[in-house]
Write an enzyme that holds these catalytic residues in place. Structure first.
Site: not given
Ligand SMILES: NC(=O)c1ccc[n+]([C@@H]2O[C@H](COP(=O)([O-])OP(=O)(O)OC[C@H]3O[C@@H](n4cnc5c(N)ncnc54)[C@H](O)[C@@H]3O)[C@@H](O)[C@H]2O)c1
Length: 340
Positions: A32-33, A54, A57-58, A79, A165, A195
């Protein structure tokens, strides 16, 4: 599923030098990001890294530049199903994070956060790994105090469209602290505030990527509501540095710890800054407010400053400029591909 990766690491890794082997780190959601930036930094720090994802969203593209590194490996896995991986450090970043992503399959989102936490904690319990949770400022809901301190218990609507969420992340925090108290698992809970940075998806529906893409296309910048709601924006490199420090903090440091940039901006101001940075001809327009959208978001980061000696270094304009450059490149690539 069982997978084993030796924790000794490799001294002749391709791509990046290994200064010192630090064992294997597992990054759930590593494609993911945020996860992809974390994988990169962990490799640089000397870890072997397993990215478990999985790909909901990544994207593989986020980590394909790491694929030639002998210390990096990808496991495709959800997961919500148990896993058993030999590791000394786990980051649980697996969850959809943007509102359109997490509201697309609300039940799946809640289960990813709850079952994902259980399976991650069980893995940590078996291996004795330190386990770091990516929690969120959304645990504070629509806060009645500002800035938000970690002691604030929040104001969350448990039955609204964001609850899958917010409550999923709150339940995950409960599980982390119960595994710690009951089984002695060495946990770290970091609450991430908004972020941004390179590798956000063009269409992920978050405010920064929305505005940048709209501005680069000279399309209307769409604000939901009056634009007076505030947010704090942390550049991805700062956030990852905070998590690395947290993971290396002593085992008395479990959090929760807010990780975010305390600079507070209205959404309207963010739109104006991005329009200026991109020299865009976009108009700023308003659409109806979204349900349960928080009015205020600003972290109190005193705990991170004291316990991790961490605070963000990258100013909003500088971080946005790097992000605009990234999106500009992506849009140019898309335009080239469409022209072929
Ligand atoms: N970016 C932000 O501003 C922010 C803020 C608060 C919390 N977070 C947390 O940080 C984490 C990463 O966020 P992000 O911004 O990189 O989002 P993102 O969607 O880019 O990354 C999430 C990753 O998790 C994977 N994923 C989702 N469900 C899954 C599952 N059931 N099994 C395995 N993989 C799974 C996705 O494929 C993706 O690669 C998340 O837990 C999010 O809640 C992010």
């Amino acid at each position: 599923m069982r997978s084993f990766v030796p924790s000794e690491g490799y001294s002749e890794a391709k791509g990046m030098p290994v200064l010192r082997d630090l064992g294997t780190a597992l990054v759930n959601g590593g494609a993911g990001f945020l996860g992809s930036h974390l994988c990169e930094r962990l490799l640089l720090r000397g870890h072997s890294v397993i990215c478990l994802d999985n790909f909901s969203t990544g994207r593989r593209a986020n980590v394909e530049h790491l694929a030639s590194n002998a210390r990096f490996r990808i496991i495709e896995h959800d997961v919500r199903q148990p896993f058993d991986i030999e590791t000394s450090l786990i980051f649980n970043f697996a969850s959809p994070a943007s509102p359109p992503d997490y509201q697309r399959d609300p039940v799946g989102t809640l289960l990813t956060n709850v079952l994902g936490a259980v399976n991650t904690l069980d893995c940590a319990r078996k291996t004795g790994a330190i386990v770091v949770q990516s929690s969120t400022s959304e645990v504070y809901g629509d806060p009645t105090q500002s800035p938000q301190r970690e002691s604030y218990c929040g104001n969350v609507n448990p039955i609204g469209p964001r609850a899958c969420y917010d409550e999923g992340k709150r339940s995950a925090e409960t599980l982390f602290f119960d595994y710690h108290r009951t089984y002695g698992v060495d946990i770290r809970v970091g609450r991430i505030f908004n972020t941004y940075g390179p590798r956000m998806r063009l269409d992920d529906g978050r405010v920064v990527s929305n505005f940048i893409v709209q501005a680069l296309r000279n399309a209307d910048l769409t604000i939901y509501g009056d634009g007076q709601q505030t947010r704090s924006f942390c550049y991805v490199d700062d956030l990852v540095e905070g998590f690395l420090r947290f993971s290396a903090a002593g085992s008395a440091c479990h959090g929760p710890i807010n990780l975010g940039n305390p600079g507070e901006f209205t959404v309207r101001r963010l739109a104006e800054i991005i329009r200026d940075l991109t020299n865009s001809r976009s108009r700023i327009v308003h659409l109806p407010a979204v349900v349960d959208d928080p009015r205020q978001r600003r972290p109190d980061i005193s705990r991170a400053m004291t316990e991790l000696e961490w605070q963000p270094r990258i100013e909003l304009e500088a971080g946005l400029a790097r992000t605009v450059e990234y999106f500009d490149g992506v849009l140019a690539g898309t335009a080239r591909a469409e022209a072929v």
